[in-house]
Design a protein around this motif. Structure first.
Motif, PDB file in Angstrom:
ATOM      1  N   THR A  87      42.962  58.586  55.593  1.00 28.00           N
ATOM      2  CA  THR A  87      42.568  58.923  57.057  1.00 28.00           C
ATOM      3  C   THR A  87      43.992  60.033  57.201  1.00 28.00           C
ATOM      4  OG1 THR A  87      44.114  57.040  57.869  1.00 28.00           O
ATOM      5  CG2 THR A  87      41.664  56.809  57.764  1.00 28.00           C
ATOM      6  N   MET A  90      42.391  52.332  64.211  1.00 19.60           N
ATOM      7  CA  MET A  90      42.610  52.177  62.945  1.00 19.60           C
ATOM      8  C   MET A  90      42.772  50.836  62.309  1.00 19.60           C
ATOM      9  SD  MET A  90      43.044  55.033  60.977  1.00 19.60           S
ATOM     10  CE  MET A  90      43.721  54.088  59.684  1.00 19.60           C
ATOM     11  N   VAL A 113      47.087  56.570  54.436  1.00 21.64           N
ATOM     12  CA  VAL A 113      47.167  57.069  55.738  1.00 21.64           C
ATOM     13  C   VAL A 113      48.100  58.400  55.645  1.00 21.64           C
ATOM     14  CG1 VAL A 113      47.669  57.016  58.196  1.00 21.64           C
ATOM     15  CG2 VAL A 113      46.512  55.063  57.022  1.00 21.64           C
ATOM     16  N   VAL A 149      51.120  51.998  60.642  1.00 22.53           N
ATOM     17  CA  VAL A 149      50.288  52.867  61.436  1.00 22.53           C
ATOM     18  C   VAL A 149      51.029  52.415  63.168  1.00 22.53           C
ATOM     19  CG1 VAL A 149      48.068  53.251  62.672  1.00 22.53           C
ATOM     20  CG2 VAL A 149      48.230  53.063  60.185  1.00 22.53           C
TER      21      VAL A 149
END
Length: 738
Positions: free
Chosen positions: A293, A313, A328, A356
């Motif tokens: 991502t 996410m 990520v 994240v």
């Protein structure tokens, strides 16, 4: 229609939002404010009281299971802190940790941290938030001079630092320290956080090794299933001629033949025990995924946008299995890999959640650098799962490659944004689609659409902030159900005097031999129960030699992603028509007419978009109106065909979004391009503010996509609901009688 207008009205009035974040960051007014502030540590007992689904951009990704009362929508009311607080929330926001959204009660067993800006949090929550360098208050965005610090736990194997579990277990064996930060001068020009300055390896070959034991199990399961049922894993191929008979004494140019494919459902949907492919019991029956991502964390993503992105996410991570791997990439003015491709085991998932959740927003928008890093993860990986894909999300325009940071040297060479290694014609043999998501009204829809088109992915337009999780859910619902790879359809003329005139396949690569006797369509990957329709036109010659004529032979080959074996459907599907001396009024095939309507509408959308880009919005609207009138006169329209109704609704929606230049620039262009992406690939995309399978413009949704979207819309971050979910119909299917 009323529902759609009400959604738009709520969107305009802001009634859907449960959080308001002030645009202006709170800064310390004077040095004295720091000296007068207090930092305290208290103790409390956690309570499961969830006041709102959304919080600030530091919102946690940990699973939370609210009660039924919290699931109901509530009317937001303004609070003195600038946050919109639900009426059902506690009387004081100070009693609720804005990170985990549970209650804070002093003196009942757990530490509370109160910052100099007066906002309080669970000590464990805030230490997890600041351990990656984040020194900004999640609530008011004030920059802290004192932050909580937690020493690493000792005695853990392999030197791995201790990770906070998602359910915050009752364990108080933690050393707590409050560390005083230096007081640097506030630098308004500083745009890139320290996260982006950390060193990275030159080659991204540090991906986590695949679960070889799991792979062996998958192959054994596939072999057992194949023994039980010989039809498992086979693509369904059907053909439909335009009409069933042509007089033998006449020729018929541009005679249409429909080739219809439908992927198997063996690795998707519900099995015999009503378990979906997303449950742990059945994850070894599908092809595992390598997912990268690439996320925009530029300054424009601050506040609610980043908070919702983190929630989305978290949803993605929760539904990836232990054989799936995730990496990520975060980008703003530059790009940074947060972590290498990592298996989504319980430990891997928790570490990914924390990484994240530590993201903050600042800087410009360098999409090209983000994609370069994302492609590098895919290209450099040492191990490979059968399915690979990149998800790109951005709410802005690239200010470095397409347009320089100063706004000069604007270019429309969107191909330069995408590394050649993952371009469809890049020559490396990689099939890594980039599924691009344009977020809000300010993103560059043209560049995002081009990126997805060049790589073989889809472009989705997320108009309403709250739909981001549903849009991601729809996408991974497909990626986690790939049952066919490298599919190729080959057609061959069965009559010596027959010639192929054209192959209409949207964005799929087609080829026709020089003698026009054969052709092929590169279909690529198919999700479980996904359908594809291609129109082949031929010139039927005069033939008085027999009462029947063979037109085409259709064959299909593909790779099974689990067994990794190539599958060839040996029996060719032969298309035949009758050649009588005379016939009455021919009956046109509904299936062929339906696909002609779809292609006609897609062509009208493309022409209208071209006219709009040249400033002729009146001409664009006229093209869409003419197409809608033409569709209404077809046999499908007279029969009430659902696809025809949906296409007309979509064309009318596009007309509204081309009403004037302002509307077109803010949402019309993105809406049209996401529609074109959907029709050209015959794959579902998010358009506007809805991913609802009952929406008239939501074509091509597969049952597994519908399942995942329903999960997104009906759950927080607890365990998925164990119930049989309704399945969506793809448009090529006939509507079922009620």
């Amino acid at each position: 229609m009323m529902g759609s207008k009400w959604r738009k009205a709520k969107l305009a009035l802001g009634l859907n939002m449960s959080l308001y974040v002030p645009h202006q960051k709170l800064e310390d007014s004077s040095p004295s404010s720091s000296s007068s502030s207090t930092t305290s540590i208290k103790h409390h007992h956690d309570a499961a009281n969830v006041p709102s689904r959304f919080s600030s951009d530091a919102v946690p990704l940990s699973p939370v299971s609210p009660s039924c009362n919290e699931c109901r929508p509530t009317t937001p009311i303004p609070s003195s802190s600038g946050l919109w607080v639900s009426k059902s929330s506690p009387k004081s926001s100070k009693r609720t940790c804005s990170i985990c959204l549970t209650a804070m009660k002093p003196g009942q067993g757990h530490a509370i941290f109160t910052a100099e800006c007066s906002h309080s949090f669970h000590f464990r929550c805030i230490t997890s938030n600041v351990k990656h360098g984040n020194q900004i208050c999640p609530v008011c965005r004030a920059k802290w001079k004192e932050i909580p610090f937690q020493s690493p736990a000792s005695g853990l194997p392999n030197g791995r630092s201790r990770i906070n579990p998602a359910d915050w277990p009752q364990d108080d064996a933690w050393m707590t320290v409050v560390r005083r930060l230096p007081s640097p001068r506030l630098d308004s020009t500083r745009q890139i956080s320290s996260l982006f300055h950390a060193s990275e390896p030159g080659t991204f070959d540090d991906d986590e090794v695949l679960d070889q034991q799991h792979e062996t199990t998958e192959e054994n399961i596939f072999a057992e299933d194949a023994t039980k049922n010989n039809s498992i894993g086979a693509i369904e191929v059907k053909t439909y001629p335009e009409v069933s008979a042509v007089p033998r004494a006449t020729c018929h140019n541009n005679f249409a033949i429909l080739i219809h494919l439908k992927a198997p459902r063996t690795s998707g949907g519900l099995n015999s025990r009503n378990e979906t492919i997303f449950s742990p019991m059945t994850q070894n029956s599908r092809a595992p995924v390598d997912l990268v991502t690439v996320l925009d964390v530029s300054g424009s993503m601050a506040g609610t946008k980043l908070a919702l992105l983190k929630r989305a996410m978290g949803f993605v991570m929760q539904h990836l299995g232990p054989s799936d791997r995730l990496s990520v990439i975060a980008f703003s003015s530059t790009a940074r890999r947060l972590f290498p491709l990592r298996r989504m085991t319980e430990t891997g998932r928790q570490e990914a959640l924390q990484a994240v959740n530590s993201l903050t927003s600042n800087g410009g928008t360098n999409i090209a650098e983000g994609l370069r890093k994302g492609a590098k993860v895919i290209v450099d990986r040492k191990w490979k799962n059968p399915v690979g894909s990149i998800i790109l999300l951005s709410d802005g325009q690239d200010t470095y490659t397409v347009t320089s940071p100063s706004g000069t040297h604007s270019r429309t060479d969107y191909k330069s944004l995408l590394p050649i290694s993952i371009q469809r014609d890049g020559g490396l043999g990689l099939h890594i689609p980039v599924h691009a998501f344009g977020f809000g009204a300010d993103h560059d829809a043209a560049s995002m659409h081009s990126i997805s088109e060049i790589s073989g992915g889809t472009f989705s337009f997320i108009e309403a902030e709250g739909v981001i999780q549903d849009a991601f859910a729809q996408c991974i619902g497909g990626l986690l159900s790939v049952v066919v790879q490298e599919a190729c359809v080959k057609v061959e003329c069965a009559h010596p005097n027959l010639l192929i005139n054209s192959i209409k396949a949207g964005s799929y690569r087609t080829s026709v031999t020089a003698d026009a006797k054969a052709g092929s369509i590169d279909v690529g990957d198919l999700y479980a129960e996904e359908e594809r329709d291609f129109l082949v036109t031929v010139n039927v010659p005069v033939d008085e030699s027999s009462d029947e004529m063979s037109l085409l032979k259709v064959r299909c080959t593909y790779r099974d992603p689990i067994s990794k074996e190539m599958v060839s459907l040996e029996e060719a599907n032969e298309v035949k028509i009758q050649r009588p001396a005379i016939i009455g009024q021919p009956e046109v095939s509904m299936e062929v007419d339906r696909q002609r309507n779809r292609l006609r509408a897609a062509e009208a959308m493309a022409e209208a978009r071209a006219a709009a880009e040249h400033g002729d919005l009146t001409g664009a609207v006229s093209l869409l109106e003419s197409c809608c009138r033409a569709l209404s006169e077809t046999i499908c329209a007279r029969a009430g065909d659902r696809l025809c109704v949906a296409l007309c609704a979509e064309l009318k929606e596009m007309q509204e979004r081309m009403a004037n230049r302002r509307v077109y620039e803010s949402s019309g262009r993105a809406y049209v391009l996401s529609g074109l992406s959907s029709h050209s690939w015959q794959r579902a995309t998010a358009r506007g503010d809805s991913t609802d399978s009952t929406s008239l413009v939501q074509a091509y949704q597969t049952p597994t996509m519908t399942d995942m979207v329903t999960r997104s819309q009906t759950m927080f971050f607890g365990n998925p609901p164990q119930r049989k979910l309704r399945q969506a119909q793809s448009f090529p299917a006939r509507p079922q009688p009620r």
